[in-house]
Write an enzyme that holds these catalytic residues in place. Structure first.
Site, PDB file in Angstrom:
ATOM      1  N   GLU A  18      -6.252  -7.385   1.128  1.00 36.63           N
ATOM      2  CA  GLU A  18      -7.673  -7.481   1.458  1.00 36.63           C
ATOM      3  C   GLU A  18      -8.400  -6.174   1.144  1.00 36.63           C
ATOM      4  O   GLU A  18      -9.543  -6.190   0.683  1.00 36.63           O
ATOM      5  CB  GLU A  18      -7.870  -7.861   2.924  1.00 36.63           C
ATOM      6  CG  GLU A  18      -7.637  -9.332   3.170  1.00 36.63           C
ATOM      7  CD  GLU A  18      -8.314  -9.799   4.439  1.00 36.63           C
ATOM      8  OE1 GLU A  18      -9.262 -10.589   4.326  1.00 36.63           O
ATOM      9  OE2 GLU A  18      -7.880  -9.357   5.521  1.00 36.63           O
ATOM     10  N   THR A  73       4.406  -8.675   6.896  1.00 34.05           N
ATOM     11  CA  THR A  73       3.435  -9.525   6.193  1.00 34.05           C
ATOM     12  C   THR A  73       1.985  -9.208   6.574  1.00 34.05           C
ATOM     13  O   THR A  73       1.123  -9.178   5.689  1.00 34.05           O
ATOM     14  CB  THR A  73       3.769 -11.015   6.422  1.00 34.05           C
ATOM     15  OG1 THR A  73       5.117 -11.253   5.992  1.00 34.05           O
ATOM     16  CG2 THR A  73       2.823 -11.924   5.660  1.00 34.05           C
ATOM     17  N   HIS A 126       4.678 -14.077   0.601  1.00 36.25           N
ATOM     18  CA  HIS A 126       5.394 -12.805   0.701  1.00 36.25           C
ATOM     19  C   HIS A 126       6.768 -13.049   0.094  1.00 36.25           C
ATOM     20  O   HIS A 126       7.604 -13.739   0.673  1.00 36.25           O
ATOM     21  CB  HIS A 126       5.475 -12.390   2.171  1.00 36.25           C
ATOM     22  CG  HIS A 126       5.879 -10.970   2.367  1.00 36.25           C
ATOM     23  ND1 HIS A 126       5.717 -10.330   3.561  1.00 36.25           N
ATOM     24  CD2 HIS A 126       6.441 -10.055   1.543  1.00 36.25           C
ATOM     25  CE1 HIS A 126       6.157  -9.089   3.465  1.00 36.25           C
ATOM     26  NE2 HIS A 126       6.608  -8.902   2.247  1.00 36.25           N
TER      27      HIS A 126
END
Length: 134
Positions: free
Chosen positions: A48, A40, A74
């Site tokens: 990002e 994750t 996720h």
């Protein structure tokens, strides 16, 4: 001579970033679990990276964006060797605050989705303040 705006960042900007999952990207390797699938933290870093890429050519020299809030789900495991694609779309601009919608897919199938909020800052001032806080 017309003065340039603080930034030319407008809703609708997009970017796409790809990653082929290696052993170094697994939950086991990054310390977020003990399974050999995409971790994750790497999913978030990829999302990002897409948000940074979406605005990189549109902000003024000396400026940057910093992440301030993340909401990420996720959804599916991705094994080593697969290529995932992160896409970011700038959904809203509120002054210096930028809200992105992000998704990560594997062969078109959803891996993760969410939102990332970033703030436009002066890079030098930000680094100086962070250094003083240490």
């Amino acid at each position: 001579m017309q003065e340039q705006p603080e930034h030319a960042v407008t809703p609708g900007l997009t970017a796409r970033v790809e990653l082929t999952v290696t052993d170094a990207d697994t939950a086991h390797a990054v310390g977020s679990g003990d399974v050999p699938v995409l971790g994750t933290p790497r999913v978030l870093a990829l999302a990002e990276a897409a948000t940074v890429a979406a605005t990189a050519t549109r902000i003024q020299p000396g400026s940057t964006t910093v992440g301030v809030r993340v909401e990420l789900e996720h959804l599916a495991a991705t094994p080593v060797g697969r290529t995932v694609v992160a896409q970011a779309r700038l959904a809203k601009v509120d002054g210096r605050r930028l809200l992105f919608e992000v998704s990560v897919t594997d062969g078109g199938e959803p891996v993760a989705e969410g939102r990332v909020e970033r703030v436009l800052v002066d890079r030098q001032r930000f680094v100086e303040r962070a250094s003083r806080a240490s």
